[in-house]
Design a protein around this motif. Structure first.
Motif, short mmCIF file in Angstrom:
data_model
loop_
_atom_site.label_atom_id
_atom_site.label_comp_id
_atom_site.label_asym_id
_atom_site.label_seq_id
_atom_site.Cartn_x
_atom_site.Cartn_y
_atom_site.Cartn_z
N ILE A 170 0.61 12.22 38.74
CA ILE A 170 0.44 13.07 37.56
C ILE A 170 0.95 14.48 37.83
O ILE A 170 1.61 15.10 36.99
CB ILE A 170 -1.05 13.09 37.14
CG1 ILE A 170 -1.46 11.72 36.60
CG2 ILE A 170 -1.30 14.17 36.12
CD1 ILE A 170 -2.93 11.62 36.27
N LYS A 171 0.67 15.00 39.02
CA LYS A 171 1.13 16.34 39.37
C LYS A 171 2.65 16.41 39.40
O LYS A 171 3.26 17.37 38.90
CB LYS A 171 0.55 16.73 40.73
CG LYS A 171 0.83 18.16 41.14
CD LYS A 171 0.15 18.50 42.45
CE LYS A 171 0.41 19.95 42.85
NZ LYS A 171 -0.27 20.29 44.14
N GLU A 172 3.29 15.40 39.98
CA GLU A 172 4.76 15.38 40.03
C GLU A 172 5.36 15.22 38.64
O GLU A 172 6.40 15.82 38.34
CB GLU A 172 5.22 14.24 40.94
CG GLU A 172 4.93 14.46 42.42
CD GLU A 172 5.36 13.29 43.27
OE1 GLU A 172 5.71 12.23 42.68
OE2 GLU A 172 5.35 13.41 44.51
N ALA A 173 4.71 14.42 37.79
CA ALA A 173 5.21 14.24 36.42
C ALA A 173 5.15 15.55 35.65
O ALA A 173 6.08 15.89 34.90
CB ALA A 173 4.42 13.16 35.71
N LYS A 174 4.07 16.31 35.82
CA LYS A 174 3.95 17.60 35.16
C LYS A 174 5.04 18.55 35.64
O LYS A 174 5.68 19.25 34.84
CB LYS A 174 2.57 18.21 35.43
CG LYS A 174 1.42 17.53 34.72
CD LYS A 174 0.12 18.23 35.04
CE LYS A 174 -1.06 17.58 34.32
NZ LYS A 174 -2.34 18.26 34.64
N TRP A 189 8.12 20.07 33.31
CA TRP A 189 8.23 21.53 33.10
C TRP A 189 9.58 22.05 33.58
O TRP A 189 10.17 22.92 32.95
CB TRP A 189 7.09 22.23 33.82
CG TRP A 189 7.13 23.72 33.68
CD1 TRP A 189 7.37 24.65 34.65
CD2 TRP A 189 6.92 24.47 32.47
NE1 TRP A 189 7.34 25.91 34.14
CE2 TRP A 189 7.06 25.83 32.79
CE3 TRP A 189 6.64 24.11 31.16
CZ2 TRP A 189 6.92 26.83 31.85
CZ3 TRP A 189 6.50 25.11 30.22
CH2 TRP A 189 6.63 26.46 30.56
N ARG A 190 10.08 21.50 34.70
CA ARG A 190 11.39 21.92 35.19
C ARG A 190 12.49 21.56 34.19
O ARG A 190 13.42 22.35 33.96
CB ARG A 190 11.67 21.27 36.54
CG ARG A 190 10.89 21.89 37.70
CD ARG A 190 11.15 21.14 38.99
NE ARG A 190 10.48 21.77 40.13
CZ ARG A 190 10.44 21.26 41.35
NH1 ARG A 190 11.05 20.09 41.60
NH2 ARG A 190 9.83 21.90 42.32
N TRP A 233 5.80 28.54 23.61
CA TRP A 233 4.34 28.46 23.55
C TRP A 233 3.87 27.07 23.11
O TRP A 233 2.84 26.58 23.59
CB TRP A 233 3.80 29.52 22.60
CG TRP A 233 3.69 30.87 23.23
CD1 TRP A 233 4.41 31.99 22.94
CD2 TRP A 233 2.78 31.24 24.28
NE1 TRP A 233 4.04 33.02 23.75
CE2 TRP A 233 3.03 32.60 24.58
CE3 TRP A 233 1.81 30.57 25.00
CZ2 TRP A 233 2.34 33.29 25.56
CZ3 TRP A 233 1.10 31.26 25.98
CH2 TRP A 233 1.37 32.60 26.25
N MET A 234 4.61 26.43 22.22
CA MET A 234 4.26 25.07 21.81
C MET A 234 4.34 24.12 22.99
O MET A 234 3.48 23.25 23.17
CB MET A 234 5.19 24.61 20.68
CG MET A 234 4.90 25.22 19.33
SD MET A 234 6.02 24.63 18.04
CE MET A 234 5.64 22.89 18.04
N MET A 235 5.37 24.29 23.83
CA MET A 235 5.51 23.44 25.01
C MET A 235 4.38 23.67 26.00
O MET A 235 3.86 22.73 26.61
CB MET A 235 6.87 23.70 25.66
CG MET A 235 7.17 22.77 26.82
SD MET A 235 7.24 21.04 26.26
CE MET A 235 7.67 20.22 27.77
N ILE A 236 3.98 24.93 26.16
CA ILE A 236 2.87 25.25 27.08
C ILE A 236 1.59 24.58 26.61
O ILE A 236 0.83 24.01 27.41
CB ILE A 236 2.70 26.78 27.18
CG1 ILE A 236 3.92 27.39 27.88
CG2 ILE A 236 1.42 27.12 27.94
CD1 ILE A 236 3.90 28.90 27.92
#
Length: 414
Positions: free
Chosen positions: A194-198, A202-203, A219-222
């Motif tokens: 899950i951490k790698e997928a996030k 984001w990258r 901001w919508m993406m965040i």
């Protein structure tokens, strides 16, 4: 149940007696000790004595959500009437059969419009013909998504969560060192996946940011990344000691709050005075009409209508449920009817009744108390037909200013 008594338990028991609370736990375990394979009742549910008899308390062992504590469900039957919230009709344009839509519009739009009819009648004919074709060629979604989708979730995340849950259930059935190690490993793998997928999601988003990316998109993406989701629900509103619980009471309270703001009661005296002067000076401006044969008084043309259509984007429809996307797909015979409607409105100076109304959606202001009606921002959804006529007129004004007043740069500010 726990077989031991300590000071913490005695303190909780004393607090329950002093506050006249009731513990809903029925002795069923809420936490699994994975090292001893024992269930404990460490999670307590306390309620007021007046509603204890109406509560139903259960433990859900079907999932662990990555923890050794099981989810607890508490249902309270207090006789409240649950109202069905407003569920908007949403056109699913991605699944639309546009060829069928165009053919239906050609058949329905072939009906001639009598210019002697009233503006409301002509608008009704045009709107109903488009809606009839759309209802037979464009599917409609009438519900919100129940599942919260985050942009970083993928098949690897789903598989990792399933493996972790299977390992936890196996550990609960048979406590062995191998099963314990397997569960701890699967739990760590799920966290890592899950951490790698996030991070990867984001990258990818950051690499796609350019000059044309608006701050609103960032901001919508965040918010999507952290899983923020605001359900279409307004809490109980409170003002001057009055509580608005039902949807009708909430709507009336919000309506009064929006009306007070529109009246300008919150403005300073100098702004109120200026507002009164402007209204007095332009009291009869809507009744003034000069016949000077100016180019600005000419009827709208088909080229102006199509130019305005090309400058439209997707937005939520008004109460008539018509969208710009439908207008851009219309054949010329239906556009001729729309053009006739616009010119009749332009020459008579009267608007269709439905154009004067709007669907008001209240949105809470960020960081403000959602129980106060003054902390909501109204968004008005008006008829796209009416807005399309406004865009047509606006494009005509811009063209006029470019031709006759090119040096003043006024057209860019309209």
């Amino acid at each position: 149940m726990s077989k031991q008594t300590d000071l913490n338990g005695e303190a909780v028991e004393e607090m329950i007696n002093d506050q006249m609370l009731v513990c809903l736990n029925n002795g069923y375990g809420t936490r699994l000790n994975i090292y001893k394979n024992e269930m404990s009742c460490i999670d307590l549910t306390l309620v007021d004595k007046n509603i204890a008899s109406r509560c139903e308390w259960t433990v859900d062992e079907s999932t662990s959500i990555g923890s050794d504590h099981f989810p607890i469900t508490c249902q309270i039957d207090i006789g409240f009437k649950i109202e069905q919230g407003y569920i908007p009709h949403r056109w699913v344009f991605k699944k639309a059969d546009w060829e069928k839509y165009v053919e239906l519009c050609k058949e329905i739009g072939s009906l001639s419009i009598d210019n002697e009819q009233s503006i409301d009648e002509i608008n009704g004919i045009v709107s109903s013909s488009i809606l009839l074709a759309a209802s037979q060629s464009i599917p409609i979604s009438q519900s919100f998504k129940k599942q919260i989708n985050v942009p970083w979730w993928n098949d690897k995340c789903s598989e990792a969560i399933k493996d972790r849950n299977r390992a936890f259930k196996l550990l609960g059935r048979t406590l062995t060192m191998d099963n314990l190690i397997s569960y701890q490993r699967k739990k760590a793998i799920a966290r890592k996946v899950i951490k790698e997928a996030k991070r990867e999601s984001w990258r990818q988003f950051c690499s796609s940011i350019g000059k044309e990316t608006s701050l609103n998109q960032v901001w919508m993406m965040i918010r999507k990344m952290v899983g923020k989701y605001k359900p279409p629900h307004i809490p109980v509103l409170m003002k001057d000691g009055i509580n608005a619980i039902s949807d009708i009471d909430k709507a009336n309270m919000l309506n009064k709050a929006f009306a007070d703001i529109h009246k300008g009661s919150h403005l300073e005296e100098r702004f109120k005075k200026r507002k009164e002067e402007v209204l007095k000076a332009n009291k009869n401006v809507l009744n003034q009409k000069e016949q000077n044969m100016s180019i600005m008084d000419a009827d709208f043309s088909m080229s102006e209508l199509k130019r305005a259509l090309n400058n439209t984007a997707y937005s939520a429809p008004g109460s008539d449920n018509l969208c710009y996307v439908m207008f851009r797909k219309l054949p010329d015979n239906v556009l001729e009817n729309i053009l006739s409607l616009f010119n009749k409105v332009w020459n008579e100076g009267n608007l269709p009744t439905i154009w004067k109304g709007a669907t008001i959606l209240p949105f809470p202001k960020p960081g403000k108390d959602a129980t106060s009606p003054g902390n909501y921002r109204p968004i008005a959804l008006t008829s796209h037909l009416g807005k399309l006529m406004g865009k047509t007129h606006s494009s005509e004004i811009k063209l006029f200013l470019r031709i006759y007043q090119p040096s003043k740069g006024i057209s860019n500010r309209i």
